[in-house]
Design a protein around this motif. Structure first.
Motif, PDB file in Angstrom:
ATOM      1  N   SER A 235     -81.618   8.727 -85.129  1.00  0.00           N
ATOM      2  CA  SER A 235     -81.447   7.840 -86.196  1.00  0.00           C
ATOM      3  C   SER A 235     -79.909   7.824 -86.053  1.00  0.00           C
ATOM      4  CB  SER A 235     -81.696   8.447 -87.339  1.00  0.00           C
ATOM      5  OG  SER A 235     -83.102   8.129 -87.513  1.00  0.00           O
TER       6      SER A 235
ATOM      7  N   THR B  60     -83.049   3.665 -86.669  1.00  0.00           N
ATOM      8  CA  THR B  60     -83.790   4.722 -85.676  1.00  0.00           C
ATOM      9  C   THR B  60     -84.178   4.157 -84.365  1.00  0.00           C
ATOM     10  OG1 THR B  60     -84.611   5.979 -87.440  1.00  0.00           O
ATOM     11  CG2 THR B  60     -85.596   6.388 -85.414  1.00  0.00           C
TER      12      THR B  60
ATOM     13  N   GLY C 279     -84.088   5.754 -91.355  1.00  0.00           N
ATOM     14  CA  GLY C 279     -84.011   7.261 -90.822  1.00  0.00           C
ATOM     15  C   GLY C 279     -82.941   7.865 -91.612  1.00  0.00           C
TER      16      GLY C 279
END
Length: 190
Positions: free
Chosen positions: A52, A63, A88
């Protein structure tokens, strides 16, 4: 910190705004033909790495999932692909993107992917509609299971909500995808 990416689906978002709970996400439903037509490839593989980070503009966390491809079902794909999805965690910042695919390291998947030249990576076609987890039941039957979160809805262009697709035996699922791809003239891998 939680953030949700809002998805616009044109006039339909205005029509259903009073009907859909605030925590829900609604996406335009895609048929199997539309998913296959839009995808550069349909692949089966295992997620071997997740990273991420902030996007190139530093505006949102994304991500990147590296997928080791074990079977190219439709189209052409290298042995590894990198798929970017919204959301993320970076340091103390977390973005959860309801309705967008969330891949897990070690997960075996079937993905409908399209190369995004602007980021030189792939994206999953149809958001969660193009993400299936491959799981084996206790009786040994392997399934392609749609990864549709609770609270995610799909709306046809005519304004009708449709249910998530059912889990399907993996070889049957791949056979249907290959048959539909062949029918519409997409390259099929055996």
């Amino acid at each position: 910190m939680k953030a949700r990416k809002l998805v616009q689906i044109g006039l339909f978002a205005l029509i259903v705004a009073g009907v859909v709970p605030a925590s829900a996400s609604t996406f335009v439903a895609m048929t199997a033909e539309e998913l296959i037509q839009e995808a550069d490839a349909v692949v089966q593989g295992r997620v071997i790495r997740l990273e991420s980070k902030w996007d190139a503009e530093g505006r949102i966390i994304v991500t990147e999932a590296t997928v080791q491809v074990s079977d190219t079902i439709v189209g052409n794909a290298p042995a590894q692909i990198v798929v970017q999805t919204p959301g993320g965690k970076v340091a103390d910042y977390r973005v959860e993107a309801l309705g967008f695919p969330q891949l897990a390291e070690g997960e075996e998947v079937v993905l409908f992917v399209k190369t995004d030249q602007s980021i030189q990576m792939s994206r999953i076609v149809g958001h969660q509609q193009g993400h299936f987890e491959v799981v084996t039941r206790l009786d040994g039957v392997t399934l392609a299971v749609p990864r549709i979160e609770d609270g995610v809805s799909f709306l046809t262009p005519s304004g009708r909500f449709i249910p998530a697709p059912p889990s399907t035996e993996l070889n049957t699922f791949k056979g249907r995808v290959r048959a539909e791809a062949a029918r519409i003239g997409k390259p099929v891998q055996k």
